[in-house]
Design a protein around this motif. Structure first.
Motif, short mmCIF file in Angstrom:
data_model
loop_
_atom_site.label_atom_id
_atom_site.label_comp_id
_atom_site.label_asym_id
_atom_site.label_seq_id
_atom_site.Cartn_x
_atom_site.Cartn_y
_atom_site.Cartn_z
N LEU A 170 0.83 -1.20 0.00
CA LEU A 170 0.00 0.00 0.00
C LEU A 170 0.87 1.25 0.00
N ALA A 171 1.93 1.25 0.83
CA ALA A 171 2.82 2.40 0.87
C ALA A 171 3.49 2.63 -0.48
N SER A 172 3.88 1.54 -1.15
CA SER A 172 4.51 1.66 -2.47
C SER A 172 3.52 2.22 -3.48
N LEU A 173 2.27 1.74 -3.40
CA LEU A 173 1.24 2.23 -4.31
C LEU A 173 0.98 3.71 -4.08
N GLN A 174 0.92 4.10 -2.81
CA GLN A 174 0.69 5.51 -2.49
C GLN A 174 1.83 6.38 -2.99
N ASP A 175 3.08 5.91 -2.82
CA ASP A 175 4.24 6.67 -3.30
C ASP A 175 4.19 6.81 -4.82
N ALA A 176 3.76 5.75 -5.50
CA ALA A 176 3.67 5.79 -6.96
C ALA A 176 2.65 6.84 -7.40
N PHE A 177 1.50 6.89 -6.73
CA PHE A 177 0.48 7.87 -7.09
C PHE A 177 0.93 9.29 -6.75
N VAL A 178 1.70 9.45 -5.67
CA VAL A 178 2.24 10.77 -5.35
C VAL A 178 3.16 11.23 -6.47
N GLY A 179 4.00 10.29 -6.97
CA GLY A 179 4.89 10.63 -8.07
C GLY A 179 4.14 11.02 -9.33
N LEU A 180 3.08 10.26 -9.65
CA LEU A 180 2.29 10.58 -10.83
C LEU A 180 1.59 11.93 -10.69
N ALA A 181 1.01 12.16 -9.52
CA ALA A 181 0.31 13.44 -9.30
C ALA A 181 1.28 14.61 -9.37
N THR A 182 2.49 14.42 -8.82
CA THR A 182 3.50 15.48 -8.86
C THR A 182 3.89 15.80 -10.30
N GLU A 183 4.10 14.74 -11.07
CA GLU A 183 4.51 14.94 -12.46
C GLU A 183 3.41 15.63 -13.26
N MET A 184 2.16 15.20 -13.07
CA MET A 184 1.08 15.78 -13.86
C MET A 184 0.77 17.22 -13.44
N LEU A 185 0.85 17.51 -12.15
CA LEU A 185 0.53 18.85 -11.69
C LEU A 185 1.67 19.84 -11.91
N CYS A 186 2.89 19.32 -12.05
CA CYS A 186 4.04 20.21 -12.25
C CYS A 186 4.42 20.33 -13.73
N SER A 187 4.29 19.22 -14.48
CA SER A 187 4.78 19.22 -15.86
C SER A 187 3.67 19.01 -16.89
N GLY A 188 2.47 18.63 -16.44
CA GLY A 188 1.41 18.35 -17.38
C GLY A 188 0.82 19.61 -18.00
N SER A 189 0.04 19.41 -19.05
CA SER A 189 -0.64 20.53 -19.67
C SER A 189 -1.75 21.05 -18.77
N SER A 190 -2.31 22.19 -19.13
CA SER A 190 -3.39 22.77 -18.33
C SER A 190 -4.58 21.83 -18.26
N ALA A 191 -4.91 21.17 -19.38
CA ALA A 191 -6.04 20.24 -19.39
C ALA A 191 -5.80 19.06 -18.47
N VAL A 192 -4.56 18.54 -18.46
CA VAL A 192 -4.22 17.42 -17.58
C VAL A 192 -4.34 17.85 -16.12
N LYS A 193 -3.85 19.02 -15.80
CA LYS A 193 -3.92 19.50 -14.42
C LYS A 193 -5.37 19.66 -13.97
N ARG A 194 -6.21 20.20 -14.84
CA ARG A 194 -7.62 20.36 -14.48
C ARG A 194 -8.29 19.00 -14.28
N LEU A 195 -7.89 18.01 -15.07
CA LEU A 195 -8.45 16.67 -14.93
C LEU A 195 -8.07 16.06 -13.59
N VAL A 196 -6.81 16.25 -13.19
CA VAL A 196 -6.36 15.74 -11.88
C VAL A 196 -7.14 16.40 -10.75
N LEU A 197 -7.32 17.71 -10.85
CA LEU A 197 -8.04 18.44 -9.80
C LEU A 197 -9.49 18.02 -9.70
N SER A 198 -10.08 17.59 -10.81
CA SER A 198 -11.50 17.24 -10.81
C SER A 198 -11.80 15.97 -10.04
#
Length: 400
Positions: free
Chosen positions: A21-49
């Protein structure tokens, strides 16, 4: 020896589950960080939704320490008003605030909302007001914090955009409902008064104006000085009124104190028929009965009669099968209902059938299905209040 082996295997399994579970959570943190920092505006809005479901996966600690500081950074995109608005709309920040609790909300999220009220784009300010009204209606803000942010929101009552003025009114309506009539009059009304039309603040309640009230005080004081007023009153206390203050207005209305008379019962709470014999299966307690004193009662006995007869009836009736007549449900039976066709969840000792609610759940059916067949009290308390269960009737109580 075999028992010890089973315990060892169980301990290994639990450790493995926690690690995975901890590994899965860390993986999702990494994905969220990448999408919210490097993703396009549309990707960021999708994550926030869909932020609430991500909070549920990561847990409160990771949400507070990692996710919350991360999503706040989207407000730094000054050239992308749609992204800033997405922070407040679709339940993003309201869901996160409900999950992390009052302290992070008031220390980290509320300043962001207050800043957004003066955003250069009106649609961002509108979304911030809507989020503020939702947080207030949910009771997530303290009185001090609510009044503080109200000072920032009130100037928008003078904004030329009607939807911003309406947003402030929705927020004030939620705030007034939370504060109650007295605190609204004492704390909120003085903040609101400078934004009212000239003379609007003089009308205290209905047709009662400040001028009329001062006239009543003056007449009362005059009657006190004369020793008798126009109504024949000869005793006056706490005068003078006209020059005293401050005054706090309230509404006094008559209410039913106690209903005299009612059904005739015996000493065991059984309702008696026309001929004085108990009616099988019919029992009564409280104001619906005539009581020991017939159509009248002794002062102070109202609640006593209710409690005494209620306990008497409750003790004599054969109520079985768990709390309040609910049947007992074992853990093994609960674990059999883990699908879309039959989804049971235990919350604080009671078992609920959420099958028909799955597709209506705001966070999606999977959020409930992940808890199906088990006790979800902790995750429920982290997001919701107990009053949210008022619309659901338990099907049983969880028994060992």
């Amino acid at each position: 020896g075999s028992g010890g082996g089973d315990d060892g295997e169980a301990a290994v399994w639990v450790h493995s589950f926690d690690s995975e579970l901890a590994s899965l959570q860390d993986a999702f943190v990494g994905l969220a960080t990448e999408m919210l920092c490097s993703g396009s505006s549309a990707v960021k809005r999708l994550v926030l939704s869909d932020m609430l479901r991500l909070c549920l996966l990561l847990g409160r600690e990771r949400t507070n320490n990692v996710l919350l500081p991360l999503i706040i950074t989207v407000l730094n995109h000054r050239s992308d008003w749609e992204l800033r608005r997405a922070f407040f709309e679709r339940g993003c920040i309201v869901g996160v605030a409900s999950f992390v609790g009052r302290d992070p909300l008031q220390h980290f999220i509320l300043p962001c909302i207050a800043q957004a009220l003066s955003d250069m784009h009106e649609l961002v300010a509108e979304a911030a007001l809507a989020a503020l009204a939702s947080l207030t209606a949910l009771g997530l803000l303290s009185r001090h914090a609510s009044l503080q942010v109200a000072e920032s929101a009130l100037p928008l009552l003078l904004h030329p955009c009607s939807f911003l003025r309406l947003g402030v009114i929705h927020f004030l309506s939620a705030l007034g409902a939370n504060l109650g009539r007295v605190d609204t009059h004492v704390f909120l009304a003085p903040l609101l008064r400078p934004y009212l039309r000239p003379g609007a603040g003089e009308r205290l309640w209905g047709d009662v104006t400040a001028e009329a009230l001062r006239g009543s005080f003056a007449a009362y004081d005059e009657g006190a000085r004369a020793g008798r007023d126009a109504f024949g009153k000869a005793f006056f206390h706490n005068v003078p009124f006209a020059d005293a203050g401050p005054y706090y207005a309230g509404v006094v209305t008559p209410v039913i104190h106690y209903c005299m008379g009612g059904l005739r019962v015996d000493a065991e709470g059984s309702v008696l028929g026309a001929h004085g014999a108990p009616i099988p299966g019919l029992h009564a307690a409280g104001e619906v009965i005539g009581g020991l004193h017939g159509k009248n009662r002794l002062g102070g006995n109202a609640l006593t009669e209710c409690v005494v007869f209620g306990r008497t009836i409750g003790n004599k009736l054969a109520i079985g099968g768990g709390e309040g007549g609910l049947r007992g449900i074992s853990g093994s039976e609960l674990r059999q209902h883990v699908s879309r066709e039959s989804c049971w969840v235990a919350l604080h000792g009671r078992v609920y059938d959420f099958t028909s609610f799955l597709d209506e759940h705001p966070a999606g059916a999977e959020a409930i299905l992940r808890q199906a067949g088990g006790d979800a009290s902790d995750i429920f308390d982290a997001i919701h209040t107990q009053t949210m269960l008022d619309d659901f009737k338990p099907i049983g109580v969880l028994v060992p």
